[in-house]
Design a protein around this motif. Structure first.
Motif, PDB file in Angstrom:
ATOM      1  N   ALA A  69      -2.471  -2.233   0.984  1.00 56.43           N
ATOM      2  CA  ALA A  69      -3.708  -2.186   0.205  1.00 56.43           C
ATOM      3  C   ALA A  69      -3.672  -3.145  -0.983  1.00 56.43           C
ATOM      4  CB  ALA A  69      -3.975  -0.760  -0.280  1.00 56.43           C
ATOM      5  N   HIS A  70      -2.465  -3.405  -1.523  1.00 62.68           N
ATOM      6  CA  HIS A  70      -2.312  -4.296  -2.682  1.00 62.68           C
ATOM      7  C   HIS A  70      -1.820  -5.689  -2.288  1.00 62.68           C
ATOM      8  CE1 HIS A  70      -1.398  -0.628  -5.554  1.00 62.68           C
ATOM      9  NE2 HIS A  70      -2.537  -0.515  -4.905  1.00 62.68           N
ATOM     10  N   PHE A 110      -4.880  -2.709   5.375  1.00 68.29           N
ATOM     11  CA  PHE A 110      -5.288  -3.455   4.182  1.00 68.29           C
ATOM     12  C   PHE A 110      -6.570  -2.846   3.613  1.00 68.29           C
ATOM     13  CE2 PHE A 110      -2.641  -6.304   6.580  1.00 68.29           C
ATOM     14  CZ  PHE A 110      -1.984  -7.089   5.648  1.00 68.29           C
ATOM     15  N   SER A 111      -6.780  -3.070   2.334  1.00 64.91           N
ATOM     16  CA  SER A 111      -7.972  -2.540   1.659  1.00 64.91           C
ATOM     17  C   SER A 111      -8.829  -3.665   1.097  1.00 64.91           C
ATOM     18  CB  SER A 111      -7.559  -1.610   0.513  1.00 64.91           C
ATOM     19  OG  SER A 111      -8.703  -1.185  -0.212  1.00 64.91           O
ATOM     20  N   PHE A 112     -10.154  -3.495   1.258  1.00 63.11           N
ATOM     21  CA  PHE A 112     -11.126  -4.402   0.633  1.00 63.11           C
ATOM     22  C   PHE A 112     -12.060  -3.611  -0.277  1.00 63.11           C
ATOM     23  CE2 PHE A 112     -10.236  -6.224   4.935  1.00 63.11           C
ATOM     24  CZ  PHE A 112      -9.297  -7.135   4.484  1.00 63.11           C
ATOM     25  N   VAL A 125       6.031   5.378   6.048  1.00 65.09           N
ATOM     26  CA  VAL A 125       4.910   4.657   5.437  1.00 65.09           C
ATOM     27  C   VAL A 125       5.432   3.897   4.220  1.00 65.09           C
ATOM     28  CG1 VAL A 125       2.638   4.831   4.364  1.00 65.09           C
ATOM     29  CG2 VAL A 125       3.255   6.382   6.238  1.00 65.09           C
ATOM     30  N   VAL A 126       5.306   2.580   4.266  1.00 66.69           N
ATOM     31  CA  VAL A 126       5.815   1.713   3.209  1.00 66.69           C
ATOM     32  C   VAL A 126       4.641   1.102   2.460  1.00 66.69           C
ATOM     33  CG1 VAL A 126       7.153  -0.368   2.737  1.00 66.69           C
ATOM     34  CG2 VAL A 126       7.892   1.192   4.537  1.00 66.69           C
ATOM     35  N   MET A 127       4.491   1.463   1.193  1.00 71.39           N
ATOM     36  CA  MET A 127       3.438   0.884   0.361  1.00 71.39           C
ATOM     37  C   MET A 127       4.067  -0.111  -0.609  1.00 71.39           C
ATOM     38  SD  MET A 127       1.655   0.943  -2.780  1.00 71.39           S
ATOM     39  CE  MET A 127       1.852   2.496  -3.658  1.00 71.39           C
ATOM     40  N   HIS A 128       3.552  -1.338  -0.599  1.00 69.25           N
ATOM     41  CA  HIS A 128       4.072  -2.405  -1.461  1.00 69.25           C
ATOM     42  C   HIS A 128       3.284  -2.372  -2.772  1.00 69.25           C
ATOM     43  CE1 HIS A 128       6.127  -3.887   2.121  1.00 69.25           C
ATOM     44  NE2 HIS A 128       4.964  -3.897   2.755  1.00 69.25           N
ATOM     45  N   TYR A 129       3.844  -1.720  -3.787  1.00 70.09           N
ATOM     46  CA  TYR A 129       3.097  -1.488  -5.018  1.00 70.09           C
ATOM     47  C   TYR A 129       2.850  -2.788  -5.789  1.00 70.09           C
ATOM     48  CZ  TYR A 129       1.515   0.469  -9.398  1.00 70.09           C
ATOM     49  OH  TYR A 129       0.759   0.762 -10.505  1.00 70.09           O
ATOM     50  N   ALA A 130       1.602  -2.937  -6.237  1.00 74.03           N
ATOM     51  CA  ALA A 130       1.170  -4.108  -7.011  1.00 74.03           C
ATOM     52  C   ALA A 130       1.294  -5.404  -6.219  1.00 74.03           C
ATOM     53  CB  ALA A 130       1.925  -4.212  -8.336  1.00 74.03           C
ATOM     54  N   GLY A 131       1.476  -5.277  -4.892  1.00 75.95           N
ATOM     55  CA  GLY A 131       1.582  -6.457  -4.046  1.00 75.95           C
ATOM     56  C   GLY A 131       2.967  -7.052  -3.974  1.00 75.95           C
TER      57      GLY A 131
END
Length: 376
Positions: A154-155, A175-177, A124-130
Protein backbone atom coordinates in the motif's frame (compact mmCIF):
# COMPACT_ATOMS: atom_id res chain seq x y z
CA UNK A 1 -2.75 24.92 7.24
CA UNK A 2 0.04 22.84 5.74
CA UNK A 3 -1.79 19.55 5.33
CA UNK A 4 -0.33 16.21 6.31
CA UNK A 5 -1.46 14.75 3.00
CA UNK A 6 -3.70 15.70 0.11
CA UNK A 7 -4.74 13.78 -3.03
CA UNK A 8 -2.24 13.89 -5.86
CA UNK A 9 -3.42 16.05 -8.77
CA UNK A 10 -0.83 16.34 -11.48
CA UNK A 11 -3.12 18.19 -13.90
CA UNK A 12 -3.58 15.74 -16.76
CA UNK A 13 -6.23 13.54 -15.11
CA UNK A 14 -9.26 15.43 -16.50
CA UNK A 15 -8.09 14.72 -20.06
CA UNK A 16 -8.38 10.97 -19.53
CA UNK A 17 -11.60 11.21 -17.51
CA UNK A 18 -13.18 13.07 -20.43
CA UNK A 19 -12.06 10.29 -22.78
CA UNK A 20 -13.65 7.72 -20.50
CA UNK A 21 -16.87 9.76 -20.40
CA UNK A 22 -16.94 9.96 -24.18
CA UNK A 23 -16.57 6.18 -24.46
CA UNK A 24 -19.70 5.46 -22.35
CA UNK A 25 -17.85 2.43 -20.99
CA UNK A 26 -17.60 3.05 -17.26
CA UNK A 27 -17.48 -0.52 -15.95
CA UNK A 28 -14.54 -2.43 -14.52
CA UNK A 29 -13.80 -4.03 -17.86
CA UNK A 30 -13.37 -0.67 -19.60
CA UNK A 31 -10.48 0.65 -21.66
CA UNK A 32 -8.63 2.52 -18.90
CA UNK A 33 -8.76 -0.41 -16.49
CA UNK A 34 -7.07 -2.51 -19.15
CA UNK A 35 -4.49 0.21 -19.79
CA UNK A 36 -3.68 0.50 -16.07
CA UNK A 37 -3.45 -3.27 -15.70
CA UNK A 38 -1.07 -3.56 -18.64
CA UNK A 39 1.05 -0.70 -17.27
CA UNK A 40 1.52 -2.40 -13.90
CA UNK A 41 2.01 -5.85 -15.42
CA UNK A 42 4.83 -4.50 -17.58
CA UNK A 43 6.30 -2.24 -14.89
CA UNK A 44 6.42 -4.92 -12.18
CA UNK A 45 6.88 -7.94 -14.41
CA UNK A 46 3.94 -9.68 -12.71
CA UNK A 47 2.03 -12.63 -14.19
CA UNK A 48 -1.12 -10.50 -14.07
CA UNK A 49 -2.24 -7.20 -12.52
CA UNK A 50 -5.91 -6.63 -11.72
CA UNK A 51 -7.30 -3.24 -10.69
CA UNK A 52 -9.66 -3.35 -7.71
CA UNK A 53 -11.99 -0.96 -5.92
CA UNK A 54 -9.58 -0.72 -2.97
CA UNK A 55 -6.46 -2.28 -1.48
CA UNK A 56 -8.75 -3.74 1.19
CA UNK A 57 -10.64 -5.59 -1.53
CA UNK A 58 -7.38 -6.82 -3.04
CA UNK A 59 -6.53 -8.26 0.39
CA UNK A 60 -10.02 -9.82 0.58
CA UNK A 61 -9.31 -11.47 -2.77
CA UNK A 62 -5.98 -12.75 -1.43
CA UNK A 63 -7.75 -14.54 1.40
CA UNK A 64 -10.19 -16.16 -1.03
CA UNK A 65 -7.46 -17.15 -3.50
CA UNK A 66 -5.48 -18.90 -0.75
CA UNK A 67 -8.65 -20.46 0.67
CA UNK A 68 -8.04 -19.06 4.15
CA UNK A 69 -10.59 -20.55 6.55
CA UNK A 70 -11.46 -21.17 10.18
CA UNK A 71 -8.60 -22.74 12.11
CA UNK A 72 -5.88 -21.20 9.92
CA UNK A 73 -3.31 -18.73 11.17
CA UNK A 74 -1.92 -15.69 9.34
CA UNK A 75 1.23 -13.90 10.56
CA UNK A 76 1.72 -10.14 10.29
CA UNK A 77 3.09 -7.12 12.12
CA UNK A 78 0.77 -5.53 14.66
CA UNK A 79 1.82 -2.05 13.50
CA UNK A 80 -0.45 -2.22 10.50
CA UNK A 81 -3.64 -0.96 8.93
CA UNK A 82 -6.77 -2.81 9.95
CA UNK A 83 -7.52 -4.14 6.44
CA UNK A 84 -4.47 -6.40 6.60
CA UNK A 85 -6.07 -8.29 9.49
CA UNK A 86 -9.76 -7.88 8.59
CA UNK A 87 -9.51 -9.75 5.31
CA UNK A 88 -8.22 -12.92 6.96
CA UNK A 89 -10.13 -12.71 10.24
CA UNK A 90 -13.33 -12.45 8.17
CA UNK A 91 -12.54 -15.89 6.72
CA UNK A 92 -12.15 -17.35 10.22
CA UNK A 93 -8.37 -17.21 10.56
CA UNK A 94 -6.55 -16.28 13.74
CA UNK A 95 -4.13 -13.39 13.28
CA UNK A 96 -0.70 -13.94 14.81
CA UNK A 97 0.89 -10.56 15.47
CA UNK A 98 4.64 -10.13 15.93
CA UNK A 99 6.81 -7.21 17.01
CA UNK A 100 8.40 -4.65 14.70
CA UNK A 101 11.99 -3.91 13.85
CA UNK A 102 12.54 -0.59 15.70
CA UNK A 103 14.80 0.76 12.95
CA UNK A 104 12.15 0.49 10.23
CA UNK A 105 8.75 -0.23 11.89
CA UNK A 106 8.51 -3.22 9.56
CA UNK A 107 7.76 -6.79 10.63
CA UNK A 108 10.76 -8.10 12.56
CA UNK A 109 12.03 -10.89 10.34
CA UNK A 110 14.14 -12.34 13.19
CA UNK A 111 10.91 -13.22 15.05
CA UNK A 112 9.06 -14.70 12.09
CA UNK A 113 10.17 -18.34 12.19
CA UNK A 114 9.26 -18.81 15.87
CA UNK A 115 5.71 -17.58 15.15
CA UNK A 116 5.09 -20.28 12.52
CA UNK A 117 2.94 -23.28 13.47
CA UNK A 118 1.30 -26.16 11.61
CA UNK A 119 -1.74 -23.88 11.23
CA UNK A 120 0.14 -21.05 9.48
CA UNK A 121 -1.34 -20.53 6.02
CA UNK A 122 0.10 -17.14 5.01
CA UNK A 123 2.63 -14.45 5.94
CA UNK A 124 1.51 -10.87 5.30
CA UNK A 125 4.44 -8.50 4.79
CA UNK A 126 3.71 -4.77 4.90
CA UNK A 127 6.54 -2.46 3.81
CA UNK A 128 6.02 0.50 6.13
CA UNK A 129 6.51 3.98 4.63
CA UNK A 130 7.56 2.27 1.39
CA UNK A 131 10.80 0.87 2.85
CA UNK A 132 11.34 -2.82 2.14
CA UNK A 133 11.37 -5.51 4.78
CA UNK A 134 14.39 -7.85 4.78
CA UNK A 135 12.97 -10.00 2.00
CA UNK A 136 15.87 -12.44 1.66
CA UNK A 137 15.33 -13.92 5.11
CA UNK A 138 11.53 -13.72 4.92
CA UNK A 139 11.50 -15.54 1.57
CA UNK A 140 13.95 -18.14 2.85
CA UNK A 141 11.71 -18.90 5.83
CA UNK A 142 8.58 -18.97 3.65
CA UNK A 143 10.20 -21.45 1.25
CA UNK A 144 11.40 -23.64 4.11
CA UNK A 145 7.86 -24.05 5.48
CA UNK A 146 6.10 -23.77 2.09
CA UNK A 147 4.00 -20.81 3.24
CA UNK A 148 2.83 -18.19 0.70
CA UNK A 149 3.81 -14.57 1.18
CA UNK A 150 1.30 -11.77 0.61
CA UNK A 151 3.02 -8.43 0.14
CA UNK A 152 1.00 -5.44 1.32
CA UNK A 153 2.50 -2.73 -0.88
CA UNK A 154 0.00 0.00 0.00
CA UNK A 155 2.96 2.35 0.67
CA UNK A 156 5.38 0.87 -1.82
CA UNK A 157 4.75 1.66 -5.47
CA UNK A 158 8.20 2.00 -7.02
CA UNK A 159 10.10 0.67 -3.99
CA UNK A 160 12.84 -1.91 -4.54
CA UNK A 161 14.80 -4.54 -2.63
CA UNK A 162 18.10 -5.53 -4.25
CA UNK A 163 17.01 -3.84 -7.46
CA UNK A 164 13.79 -5.86 -7.62
CA UNK A 165 10.40 -4.18 -7.25
CA UNK A 166 8.42 -4.77 -4.09
CA UNK A 167 5.27 -6.64 -5.00
CA UNK A 168 7.24 -9.26 -6.92
CA UNK A 169 8.54 -11.31 -3.98
CA UNK A 170 5.27 -12.78 -2.71
CA UNK A 171 2.85 -15.07 -4.50
CA UNK A 172 0.35 -12.24 -4.20
CA UNK A 173 0.79 -8.50 -3.71
CA UNK A 174 -1.64 -5.65 -3.14
CA UNK A 175 -1.35 -1.90 -3.80
CA UNK A 176 -3.42 1.09 -2.74
CA UNK A 177 -4.55 4.14 -4.72
CA UNK A 178 -6.36 5.76 -1.80
CA UNK A 179 -6.29 9.54 -1.81
CA UNK A 180 -3.44 9.53 0.73
CA UNK A 181 -1.10 7.44 -1.44
CA UNK A 182 1.61 8.45 -3.93
CA UNK A 183 -0.77 7.68 -6.80
CA UNK A 184 -4.54 7.87 -6.50
CA UNK A 185 -7.47 6.80 -8.61
CA UNK A 186 -9.51 9.74 -7.38
CA UNK A 187 -10.22 8.61 -3.82
CA UNK A 188 -10.35 4.84 -3.44
CA UNK A 189 -8.73 2.13 -5.52
CA UNK A 190 -6.33 -0.78 -5.44
CA UNK A 191 -4.44 -3.41 -7.37
CA UNK A 192 -3.92 -7.14 -7.02
CA UNK A 193 -0.76 -8.60 -8.58
CA UNK A 194 -0.12 -12.30 -8.97
CA UNK A 195 3.35 -13.76 -9.36
CA UNK A 196 2.12 -17.36 -9.57
CA UNK A 197 0.17 -18.16 -12.73
CA UNK A 198 -1.81 -20.91 -11.01
CA UNK A 199 -3.90 -18.25 -9.23
CA UNK A 200 -4.90 -16.23 -12.32
CA UNK A 201 -8.11 -18.03 -13.30
CA UNK A 202 -9.46 -18.07 -9.74
CA UNK A 203 -8.54 -14.41 -9.17
CA UNK A 204 -10.46 -13.34 -12.27
CA UNK A 205 -13.49 -15.33 -11.12
CA UNK A 206 -13.43 -13.91 -7.57
CA UNK A 207 -13.12 -10.35 -8.91
CA UNK A 208 -16.12 -10.83 -11.23
CA UNK A 209 -18.66 -11.74 -8.53
CA UNK A 210 -17.67 -15.40 -8.62
CA UNK A 211 -18.43 -15.78 -12.32
CA UNK A 212 -16.32 -16.68 -15.34
CA UNK A 213 -17.25 -13.39 -17.04
CA UNK A 214 -13.59 -12.58 -17.84
CA UNK A 215 -13.42 -15.63 -20.07
CA UNK A 216 -16.70 -14.56 -21.69
CA UNK A 217 -15.32 -11.04 -22.41
CA UNK A 218 -12.28 -12.61 -24.10
CA UNK A 219 -14.56 -14.79 -26.24
CA UNK A 220 -13.36 -18.04 -24.68
CA UNK A 221 -16.91 -19.12 -23.71
CA UNK A 222 -20.31 -18.18 -25.15
CA UNK A 223 -21.98 -17.36 -21.79
CA UNK A 224 -20.89 -16.93 -18.21
CA UNK A 225 -22.28 -18.22 -14.93
CA UNK A 226 -21.64 -18.44 -11.19
CA UNK A 227 -18.75 -20.83 -10.54
CA UNK A 228 -17.19 -19.76 -7.19
CA UNK A 229 -17.45 -17.39 -4.25
CA UNK A 230 -16.59 -13.81 -5.15
CA UNK A 231 -17.81 -10.25 -5.15
CA UNK A 232 -17.65 -7.07 -7.22
CA UNK A 233 -14.04 -6.05 -6.67
CA UNK A 234 -13.67 -4.10 -9.92
CA UNK A 235 -12.46 -0.51 -10.22
CA UNK A 236 -14.79 1.67 -12.31
CA UNK A 237 -13.30 3.06 -15.49
CA UNK A 238 -13.56 6.73 -14.47
CA UNK A 239 -11.32 5.99 -11.49
CA UNK A 240 -8.98 4.05 -13.77
CA UNK A 241 -8.84 7.03 -16.14
CA UNK A 242 -7.80 9.30 -13.25
CA UNK A 243 -5.15 6.78 -12.25
CA UNK A 244 -3.86 6.35 -15.79
CA UNK A 245 -3.34 10.11 -16.04
CA UNK A 246 -1.02 9.86 -13.05
CA UNK A 247 0.77 6.81 -14.45
CA UNK A 248 1.79 8.92 -17.45
CA UNK A 249 3.48 11.30 -14.96
CA UNK A 250 4.69 8.64 -12.52
CA UNK A 251 8.39 9.51 -12.70
CA UNK A 252 7.67 13.22 -12.21
CA UNK A 253 5.47 12.53 -9.17
CA UNK A 254 8.00 10.20 -7.58
CA UNK A 255 10.95 12.51 -8.21
CA UNK A 256 9.22 15.38 -6.45
CA UNK A 257 8.30 13.23 -3.45
CA UNK A 258 11.90 12.05 -3.16
CA UNK A 259 13.17 15.63 -3.34
CA UNK A 260 10.89 16.61 -0.45
CA UNK A 261 11.80 13.50 1.55
CA UNK A 262 15.52 14.18 1.09
CA UNK A 263 14.99 17.80 2.10
CA UNK A 264 13.46 16.68 5.40
CA UNK A 265 16.43 14.38 5.96
CA UNK A 266 18.91 17.15 5.32
CA UNK A 267 17.20 19.91 7.31
CA UNK A 268 16.52 17.69 10.35
CA UNK A 269 19.93 15.96 10.25
CA UNK A 270 21.29 18.00 13.16
CA UNK A 271 18.46 16.88 15.46
CA UNK A 272 19.10 13.26 14.48
CA UNK A 273 22.86 13.58 15.05
CA UNK A 274 22.23 15.10 18.50
CA UNK A 275 19.91 12.16 19.29
CA UNK A 276 16.96 14.49 19.88
CA UNK A 277 14.84 12.66 17.33
CA UNK A 278 15.26 9.52 15.25
CA UNK A 279 14.01 8.64 11.79
CA UNK A 280 13.50 5.50 9.72
CA UNK A 281 16.83 3.85 8.96
CA UNK A 282 17.39 2.77 5.40
CA UNK A 283 18.52 -0.82 5.02
CA UNK A 284 21.15 -1.87 2.47
CA UNK A 285 20.18 -2.50 -1.14
CA UNK A 286 16.77 -0.79 -0.89
CA UNK A 287 15.01 2.05 -2.68
CA UNK A 288 11.97 3.44 -0.88
CA UNK A 289 8.94 5.18 -2.40
CA UNK A 290 9.07 8.39 -0.32
CA UNK A 291 5.55 7.61 0.81
CA UNK A 292 5.75 9.31 4.19
CA UNK A 293 8.28 10.95 6.50
CA UNK A 294 8.16 10.36 10.23
CA UNK A 295 10.19 11.18 13.30
CA UNK A 296 10.41 9.27 16.59
CA UNK A 297 10.33 11.39 19.74
CA UNK A 298 11.81 10.42 23.10
CA UNK A 299 8.47 10.27 24.92
CA UNK A 300 4.74 10.40 24.08
CA UNK A 301 4.54 13.61 26.12
CA UNK A 302 7.11 15.34 23.90
CA UNK A 303 5.19 14.11 20.82
CA UNK A 304 1.92 15.57 22.10
CA UNK A 305 3.52 18.92 22.91
CA UNK A 306 5.22 19.07 19.50
CA UNK A 307 2.00 18.16 17.72
CA UNK A 308 0.14 20.97 19.51
CA UNK A 309 3.00 23.40 18.82
CA UNK A 310 2.95 22.58 15.11
CA UNK A 311 -0.83 22.94 14.93
CA UNK A 312 -0.55 26.44 16.43
CA UNK A 313 1.80 27.24 13.56
CA UNK A 314 -0.65 25.85 10.96
CA UNK A 315 1.15 22.55 10.40
CA UNK A 316 -0.75 19.28 10.47
CA UNK A 317 1.17 16.35 11.96
CA UNK A 318 -0.16 12.99 13.08
CA UNK A 319 0.64 9.70 14.75
CA UNK A 320 -0.17 6.56 12.78
CA UNK A 321 -1.57 3.10 13.57
CA UNK A 322 -2.86 2.03 16.96
CA UNK A 323 -1.24 -1.44 17.28
CA UNK A 324 -3.80 -3.98 16.13
CA UNK A 325 -3.14 -6.43 18.95
CA UNK A 326 -4.12 -3.80 21.53
CA UNK A 327 -7.53 -3.14 19.94
CA UNK A 328 -10.81 -4.81 20.91
CA UNK A 329 -11.01 -6.73 17.62
CA UNK A 330 -7.30 -7.55 17.72
CA UNK A 331 -7.75 -9.30 21.06
CA UNK A 332 -10.83 -11.10 19.77
CA UNK A 333 -9.39 -12.33 16.47
CA UNK A 334 -5.67 -12.55 17.15
CA UNK A 335 -2.78 -13.21 19.50
CA UNK A 336 0.56 -11.46 19.95
CA UNK A 337 3.42 -13.93 19.64
CA UNK A 338 6.45 -13.22 21.80
CA UNK A 339 7.17 -9.95 23.55
CA UNK A 340 5.85 -6.53 22.59
CA UNK A 341 9.20 -4.78 23.00
CA UNK A 342 8.76 -2.02 20.43
CA UNK A 343 5.36 -1.95 18.71
CA UNK A 344 3.37 -0.27 21.47
CA UNK A 345 6.03 2.05 22.85
CA UNK A 346 7.16 3.32 19.43
CA UNK A 347 3.65 3.75 18.01
CA UNK A 348 2.93 6.49 20.57
CA UNK A 349 6.24 8.24 19.80
CA UNK A 350 5.98 8.23 15.99
CA UNK A 351 4.90 11.50 14.38
CA UNK A 352 4.30 11.90 10.64
CA UNK A 353 5.15 15.23 9.02
CA UNK A 354 3.49 16.63 5.86
CA UNK A 355 4.52 14.92 2.63
CA UNK A 356 2.55 15.00 -0.61
CA UNK A 357 2.86 16.04 -4.24
CA UNK A 358 1.35 19.52 -3.71
CA UNK A 359 3.80 20.35 -0.91
CA UNK A 360 6.31 23.10 -1.67
CA UNK A 361 10.00 23.14 -0.74
CA UNK A 362 9.55 26.35 1.24
CA UNK A 363 6.77 24.65 3.23
CA UNK A 364 9.10 21.77 4.11
CA UNK A 365 11.68 24.33 5.26
CA UNK A 366 9.01 26.03 7.38
CA UNK A 367 8.01 22.71 8.98
CA UNK A 368 11.63 21.87 9.76
CA UNK A 369 12.25 25.36 11.10
CA UNK A 370 9.33 24.99 13.52
CA UNK A 371 10.42 21.51 14.65
CA UNK A 372 13.89 22.89 15.42
CA UNK A 373 12.37 25.94 17.10
CA UNK A 374 10.33 23.66 19.37
CA UNK A 375 13.46 21.89 20.60
CA UNK A 376 15.26 25.15 21.33
Amino acid sequence: MIELTTPCKEGCEIKYINKALESNDFSGSGTFNNMCQNWFKDYLGASIALTTSSCSHALDMSALILDIKKGDEVIMSSFNFVSAANSFAARGAKIIFIDVNPDTMNLNEELLEKAISKKTKAIVVMHYAGLSCEMDLICEIARKYEIPIIEDCAHSIGSKYKNKFLGTFGEISTFSFHSTKNLTSGGEGGLLCLNNKKHIKLAEIIREKGTNRSQFIRGEIDKYSWVNLGSSYLMNDLSAAYLYGQLTKFELIQNKRHDLYNQYNEELKALVEKDIISIQKKIKNTEHSAHLFYIILKTPQILNRLKIFLKKHKIEASTHYVPLHSSYAGKKYGDFHGNDNYTSKLSVRLLRLPLHYALKKEEVSYVCQKVKEFFK
